[in-house]
Design a protein around this motif. Structure first.
Motif, mmCIF file in Angstrom:
data_model
loop_
_atom_site.group_PDB
_atom_site.id
_atom_site.type_symbol
_atom_site.label_atom_id
_atom_site.label_comp_id
_atom_site.label_asym_id
_atom_site.label_seq_id
_atom_site.Cartn_x
_atom_site.Cartn_y
_atom_site.Cartn_z
ATOM 1 N N LYS A 97 6.809 -25.581 -19.180
ATOM 2 C CA LYS A 97 6.157 -25.281 -18.251
ATOM 3 C C LYS A 97 7.014 -27.263 -17.612
ATOM 4 O O LYS A 97 6.063 -27.809 -17.175
ATOM 5 C CB LYS A 97 4.620 -25.881 -18.640
ATOM 6 N N SER A 133 10.325 -27.778 -14.988
ATOM 7 C CA SER A 133 11.453 -27.460 -13.706
ATOM 8 C C SER A 133 12.732 -28.243 -14.071
ATOM 9 O O SER A 133 13.911 -27.933 -13.422
ATOM 10 C CB SER A 133 11.163 -27.659 -12.823
ATOM 11 N N SER A 166 23.047 -19.694 -18.070
ATOM 12 C CA SER A 166 21.720 -19.850 -17.398
ATOM 13 C C SER A 166 19.936 -18.648 -17.568
ATOM 14 O O SER A 166 18.742 -19.799 -17.637
ATOM 15 C CB SER A 166 22.088 -19.329 -16.497
ATOM 16 N N LEU A 167 20.231 -18.132 -18.485
ATOM 17 C CA LEU A 167 18.706 -17.130 -18.868
ATOM 18 C C LEU A 167 17.898 -18.122 -20.057
ATOM 19 O O LEU A 167 16.778 -18.233 -19.584
ATOM 20 C CB LEU A 167 19.124 -15.368 -19.186
ATOM 21 N N ALA A 168 18.881 -18.612 -20.696
ATOM 22 C CA ALA A 168 17.906 -19.179 -22.184
ATOM 23 C C ALA A 168 17.759 -20.744 -21.055
ATOM 24 O O ALA A 168 16.644 -21.112 -21.741
ATOM 25 C CB ALA A 168 18.664 -20.076 -22.798
ATOM 26 N N HIS A 169 18.411 -21.250 -20.294
ATOM 27 C CA HIS A 169 17.637 -22.387 -19.964
ATOM 28 C C HIS A 169 16.577 -22.382 -19.150
ATOM 29 O O HIS A 169 15.566 -22.157 -19.199
ATOM 30 C CB HIS A 169 18.876 -22.317 -18.545
ATOM 31 N N GLU A 170 16.170 -20.693 -18.421
ATOM 32 C CA GLU A 170 14.726 -20.582 -17.632
ATOM 33 C C GLU A 170 13.404 -20.199 -18.525
ATOM 34 O O GLU A 170 12.643 -20.156 -17.960
ATOM 35 C CB GLU A 170 15.471 -19.243 -16.989
ATOM 36 N N GLN A 171 14.967 -19.210 -20.038
ATOM 37 C CA GLN A 171 12.723 -19.398 -20.553
ATOM 38 C C GLN A 171 12.652 -20.438 -20.848
ATOM 39 O O GLN A 171 11.652 -21.134 -21.444
ATOM 40 C CB GLN A 171 13.688 -18.153 -21.661
ATOM 41 N N TRP A 172 13.320 -21.324 -21.898
ATOM 42 C CA TRP A 172 12.729 -22.754 -21.914
ATOM 43 C C TRP A 172 12.411 -23.990 -20.564
ATOM 44 O O TRP A 172 11.078 -23.905 -21.528
ATOM 45 C CB TRP A 172 13.996 -23.912 -22.374
ATOM 46 N N GLU A 173 12.666 -23.327 -19.702
ATOM 47 C CA GLU A 173 11.891 -23.948 -18.737
ATOM 48 C C GLU A 173 10.373 -23.325 -18.484
ATOM 49 O O GLU A 173 9.328 -24.217 -18.557
ATOM 50 C CB GLU A 173 12.632 -23.884 -17.681
ATOM 51 N N GLU A 174 10.402 -21.962 -18.906
ATOM 52 C CA GLU A 174 8.576 -20.848 -19.207
ATOM 53 C C GLU A 174 8.066 -21.769 -20.421
ATOM 54 O O GLU A 174 7.156 -22.136 -20.414
ATOM 55 C CB GLU A 174 9.424 -20.035 -18.500
ATOM 56 N N LYS A 175 8.762 -22.477 -21.123
ATOM 57 C CA LYS A 175 8.162 -21.638 -22.427
ATOM 58 C C LYS A 175 7.653 -24.003 -22.462
ATOM 59 O O LYS A 175 6.603 -23.930 -23.309
ATOM 60 C CB LYS A 175 8.914 -22.343 -24.224
#
Length: 290
Positions: free
Chosen positions: A53, A55, A42-51
């Motif tokens: 850009k 959702s 879940s954390l990596a998923h959020e980081q990838w979405e941020e990088k």
């Protein structure tokens, strides 16, 4: 999965397995390795979405999975990974494929949710690999552009991969297939990116394949093949062929082909029925030792 090969066959081919439990081998100045991990946390998923850009990411992203080919004397590395592939998807930004209205409800995560497919939910990517050259602890990296060109200086060429040579019977020293990402499109089809590699005494060969089937609507196949022959010529050269195919179920039906979804579960047997929309052949001259 990787193959098991007799040590004597490896030795006679000038190859050796990688140490410390790594999957792959060294042969004629190349180190070829497959790497596997779990799907994104879940954390990596959020980081990838941020990088990236965005959702939106595929249902299953294998962020640690990779195929890596290193030419040891020149510090050249050709590699394949999910992040760079999704960066290509984001950059290309294709419009969303329309699905039948009756099927749109499947994309809802909540019963009351309004479905707005305003992005390329198929995760189609132009990705055909990443390249890097390491020089004295510093890295000069080439990110794949929309056309797949990188700082490794791929050049357009007329040469073709020798499929006849690849069909000759010789020992398979190493074979493996790695999934980079997958999405079932809310039960409306499949979007799948994989890369497989095969190493023989004479050469190595790989196939990067993006396969998309939107049930009842569209099929899309984007394939990149690379081939390297050991000891051929004074300058080490990798050939790369990229071929994009695409058609609609309506078009196939008009030509008399069956539209049974089970018939199109595997793109291999039916790929030649899909019209070619883009094709390019390039070569990479491996630089001399840096």
């Amino acid at each position: 999965m990787e193959t098991e090969v007799d040590k004597e066959i490896l030795k006679s081919a000038g190859a050796e397995l990688l140490p410390d439990g790594r999957q792959g081998l060294r042969i004629h100045d190349w180190e070829i390795e497959t790497i596997r991990g779990t799907i994104l946390t879940s954390l990596a998923h959020e980081q990838w979405e941020e990088k990236l850009k965005t959702s939106h990411l595929p249902e299953m992203v294998f962020g640690e999975n990779a195929l890596v080919l290193r030419h040891l004397s020149s510090n050249t590395k050709i590699h394949f990974n999910a992040f760079d592939a999704l960066a290509g998807w984001k950059q290309e930004g294709l419009p969303p494929v329309e699905v039948p209205a009756a099927a749109q409800w499947k994309f809802r995560s909540k019963p009351s949710q309004q479905v707005i497919l305003d992005y390329d939910y198929t995760f189609t990517t132009p990705y055909c690999g990443s390249g890097v050259v390491e020089i004295d602890q510093e890295t000069v990296e080439g990110k794949a552009s929309l056309e797949g060109d990188a700082s490794l200086k791929w050049e357009n060429c007329e040469e073709q991969i020798d499929l006849a040579a690849l069909s000759l019977k010789e020992p398979i020293l190493f074979y493996d297939e790695v999934v980079l990402y997958e999405d079932e499109l809310a039960d409306n089809g499949v979007s799948l990116l994989t890369v497989k590699v095969r190493v023989m005494p004479s050469s190595w060969f790989l196939l990067l394949r993006f396969w998309l089937r939107v049930d009842g609507v569209l099929m899309r196949l984007r394939e990149t093949r690379m081939h390297y022959v050991f000891g051929k010529g004074e300058t080490p050269t990798v050939l790369r062929e990229s071929c994009w195919r695409e058609t609609t179920f309506k078009s196939l039906s008009a030509k008399g082909y069956p539209v049974d979804l089970a018939f199109y579960s595997d793109p291999g047997p039916i790929s030649q029925r899909l019209p070619v929309i883009k094709q390019i052949t390039q070569k990479l001259k491996i630089p001399r030792k840096v």
